[in-house]
Design an enzyme around this catalytic site. Structure first.
Site, PDB file in Angstrom:
ATOM      1  N   ASP A   1       0.856  -1.183   0.000  1.00  0.00           N
ATOM      2  CA  ASP A   1       0.000   0.000   0.000  1.00  0.00           C
ATOM      3  C   ASP A   1       0.892   1.233   0.000  1.00  0.00           C
ATOM      4  O   ASP A   1       1.385   1.661   1.047  1.00  0.00           O
ATOM      5  CB  ASP A   1      -0.910   0.001   1.224  1.00  0.00           C
ATOM      6  CG  ASP A   1      -1.817   1.227   1.269  1.00  0.00           C
ATOM      7  OD1 ASP A   1      -1.845   1.981   0.277  1.00  0.00           O
ATOM      8  OD2 ASP A   1      -2.495   1.440   2.295  1.00  0.00           O
ATOM      9  N   HIS A   2       1.093   1.812  -1.177  1.00  0.00           N
ATOM     10  CA  HIS A   2       1.948   2.987  -1.309  1.00  0.00           C
ATOM     11  C   HIS A   2       1.227   4.099  -2.059  1.00  0.00           C
ATOM     12  O   HIS A   2       0.524   3.837  -3.027  1.00  0.00           O
ATOM     13  CB  HIS A   2       3.228   2.626  -2.079  1.00  0.00           C
ATOM     14  CG  HIS A   2       4.350   2.201  -1.185  1.00  0.00           C
ATOM     15  ND1 HIS A   2       5.488   2.950  -0.989  1.00  0.00           N
ATOM     16  CD2 HIS A   2       4.504   1.102  -0.417  1.00  0.00           C
ATOM     17  CE1 HIS A   2       6.292   2.327  -0.146  1.00  0.00           C
ATOM     18  NE2 HIS A   2       5.716   1.200   0.213  1.00  0.00           N
TER      19      HIS A   2
ATOM     20  N   GLY B   1       2.537   3.375   9.772  1.00  0.00           N
ATOM     21  CA  GLY B   1       2.653   4.348   8.697  1.00  0.00           C
ATOM     22  C   GLY B   1       4.051   4.890   8.474  1.00  0.00           C
ATOM     23  O   GLY B   1       4.920   4.847   9.344  1.00  0.00           O
ATOM     24  N   GLU B   2       4.263   5.405   7.259  1.00  0.00           N
ATOM     25  CA  GLU B   2       5.522   6.028   6.860  1.00  0.00           C
ATOM     26  C   GLU B   2       5.202   7.360   6.196  1.00  0.00           C
ATOM     27  O   GLU B   2       4.226   7.476   5.447  1.00  0.00           O
ATOM     28  CB  GLU B   2       6.274   5.122   5.872  1.00  0.00           C
ATOM     29  CG  GLU B   2       6.762   3.835   6.511  1.00  0.00           C
ATOM     30  CD  GLU B   2       7.064   2.752   5.487  1.00  0.00           C
ATOM     31  OE1 GLU B   2       6.335   2.662   4.480  1.00  0.00           O
ATOM     32  OE2 GLU B   2       8.012   1.993   5.702  1.00  0.00           O
TER      33      GLU B   2
ATOM     34  N   ASN C   1       4.167   7.878   2.453  1.00  0.00           N
ATOM     35  CA  ASN C   1       2.793   7.671   2.005  1.00  0.00           C
ATOM     36  C   ASN C   1       1.775   8.526   2.752  1.00  0.00           C
ATOM     37  O   ASN C   1       0.739   8.885   2.192  1.00  0.00           O
ATOM     38  CB  ASN C   1       2.413   6.201   2.195  1.00  0.00           C
ATOM     39  CG  ASN C   1       3.388   5.272   1.524  1.00  0.00           C
ATOM     40  OD1 ASN C   1       3.641   5.399   0.329  1.00  0.00           O
ATOM     41  ND2 ASN C   1       3.963   4.342   2.276  1.00  0.00           N
TER      42      ASN C   1
ATOM     43  N   GLY D   1       9.514  -4.010  16.626  1.00  0.00           N
ATOM     44  CA  GLY D   1      10.131  -3.645  17.902  1.00  0.00           C
ATOM     45  C   GLY D   1       9.526  -4.425  19.050  1.00  0.00           C
ATOM     46  O   GLY D   1       8.479  -5.052  18.912  1.00  0.00           O
TER      47      GLY D   1
ATOM     48  N   THR E   1       6.048  -9.123   9.748  1.00  0.00           N
ATOM     49  CA  THR E   1       7.323  -8.437   9.965  1.00  0.00           C
ATOM     50  C   THR E   1       8.198  -8.615   8.730  1.00  0.00           C
ATOM     51  O   THR E   1       8.028  -9.576   7.973  1.00  0.00           O
ATOM     52  CB  THR E   1       8.012  -8.957  11.247  1.00  0.00           C
ATOM     53  OG1 THR E   1       8.999  -8.011  11.678  1.00  0.00           O
ATOM     54  CG2 THR E   1       8.647 -10.318  11.042  1.00  0.00           C
TER      55      THR E   1
ATOM     56  N   ARG F   1      20.985  -8.076   5.349  1.00  0.00           N
ATOM     57  CA  ARG F   1      19.677  -7.429   5.200  1.00  0.00           C
ATOM     58  C   ARG F   1      18.879  -8.013   4.041  1.00  0.00           C
ATOM     59  O   ARG F   1      17.650  -8.037   4.072  1.00  0.00           O
ATOM     60  CB  ARG F   1      19.863  -5.925   4.987  1.00  0.00           C
ATOM     61  CG  ARG F   1      20.564  -5.224   6.125  1.00  0.00           C
ATOM     62  CD  ARG F   1      20.873  -3.771   5.781  1.00  0.00           C
ATOM     63  NE  ARG F   1      19.657  -3.015   5.505  1.00  0.00           N
ATOM     64  CZ  ARG F   1      18.872  -2.483   6.431  1.00  0.00           C
ATOM     65  NH1 ARG F   1      19.174  -2.626   7.714  1.00  0.00           N
ATOM     66  NH2 ARG F   1      17.801  -1.799   6.111  1.00  0.00           N
TER      67      ARG F   1
END
Length: 329
Positions: free
Chosen positions: A39-40, A107-108, A111, A175, A191, A278
């Site tokens: 979702d972007h 959220g970020e 977006n 976290g 995650t 990563r």
């Protein structure tokens, strides 16, 4: 442990809706189990080039496939009020019963800042997300509900289109606090791929929260989104990673960055060694299989793979033949 399912992460930041639907159909033919759709509102970097509305694409994905699907993940706090997320998820599940799930996150800015409001610090974003979860749960009952909380208000209302059973709600957590509360309050965990040590800590905290709520964490869905770069030779795999997914090599939190063009400037500093630990970058399917098997062994029962390059057809066919059949729960 339940049988492991390997789905496809539909990268709506990279591929048009029609191309995403074609790839989902191809993936199902090659043994992939379902879809986790991004979702972007904007892509991470400009060269990715797309950002379609996830709920429209999910409906089309569902119409053209038979597996599970959901947003990985949507934010019910800024662009979309939790009542709208509840309506979208309920409608999708009513249309495709038993197949959908709702993945939510805090959220970020990439977006969510587009609505022009104040962008809060992470602890407040997490509180907003858990209050949004409360609103969504209330609406999923089908009863007349009202809500007056720290962040959201809901006048007396209800959802009028409902499925027989509401979709399960999975929360994106990375976290200690969030993963523990996710175990306590959600139906499952989402995650991103990380070191086995970090993932073990997330699962441990998730289990602690689940047991506090009287739930069995072993029976709960634990979804992992894995970014990787596979191509027919190593150099192409590296070129794809650096061009299409440089954010995979950025070793810092990204939730406060607002523009794909800012990400593009940061991407100029990314080197191959930044992907170490990563993201797996290799032309050898068996290297990817071994990495995925470690995630399965760690306790993840649903994994959604995103190959970051444009070479999706070859990736789907190769992994369907050489990787998926060799993974064991």
């Amino acid at each position: 442990m339940t049988e492991v399912q390997i789905g496809l992460a539909a990268a709506l930041e990279q591929f048009s809706p029609r191309e995403s639907i074609r790839l989902a159909t191809l993936a199902e033919q090659h043994g992939f189990s379902g879809q986790m759709a991004a979702d972007h509102f904007q892509p991470w970097v400009p060269q990715q080039g797309e950002a379609s509305f996830v709920w429209s694409v999910l409906a089309s994905l569902a119409e053209n496939t038979t597996g599970d699907l959901g947003p990985g993940v949507t934010c019910p706090s800024f662009r979309l009020h939790p009542s709208m997320v509840a309506q979208a998820a309920a409608t999708l599940e009513a249309t495709y019963p038993g197949r959908t799930w709702l993945g939510i996150g805090s959220g970020e800015a990439l977006n969510e800042h587009i609505i022009g409001g104040y962008w809060p610090e992470a602890p407040e974003r997490v509180r907003r997300m858990f209050e949004a979860l409360e609103v969504i749960r209330k609406l999923f009952t089908g009863k007349d509900v009202k809500h007056s909380g720290e962040f959201f208000k809901l006048h007396t209302t209800r959802l009028w289109t409902l499925p027989d059973e509401p979709p399960p709600i999975y929360i994106a957590s990375a976290g200690p606090y969030t993963s523990r509360k996710t175990g306590e309050l959600a139906d499952g965990l989402i995650t991103p791929g990380a070191s086995i040590e970090k993932l073990a800590g997330i699962l441990d905290n998730f289990g602690t929260g689940a047991r506090k709520a009287g739930k069995d964490p072993d029976s709960m869905p634990k979804l992992l989104q894995v970014h990787l770069s596979w191509a027919e030779d190593d150099e192409t795999a590296w070129a794809n990673a650096l061009d299409q997914w440089p954010n995979g090599g950025m070793k810092f939190p990204k939730a406060d960055i607002r523009s794909p063009f800012d990400f593009a400037q940061m991407a100029k500093l990314v080197r191959r060694e930044d992907f170490e630990g990563r993201m797996v970058v290799s032309s050898d399917p068996d290297v990817h299989r071994a990495a995925l098997q470690k995630y399965v062994d760690a306790g993840f029962n649903r994994i959604y793979i995103h190959n970051v390059g444009r070479n999706q057809d070859a990736f789907i066919e190769t992994f369907g033949r050489d990787v998926l059949p060799k993974l064991t729960a």
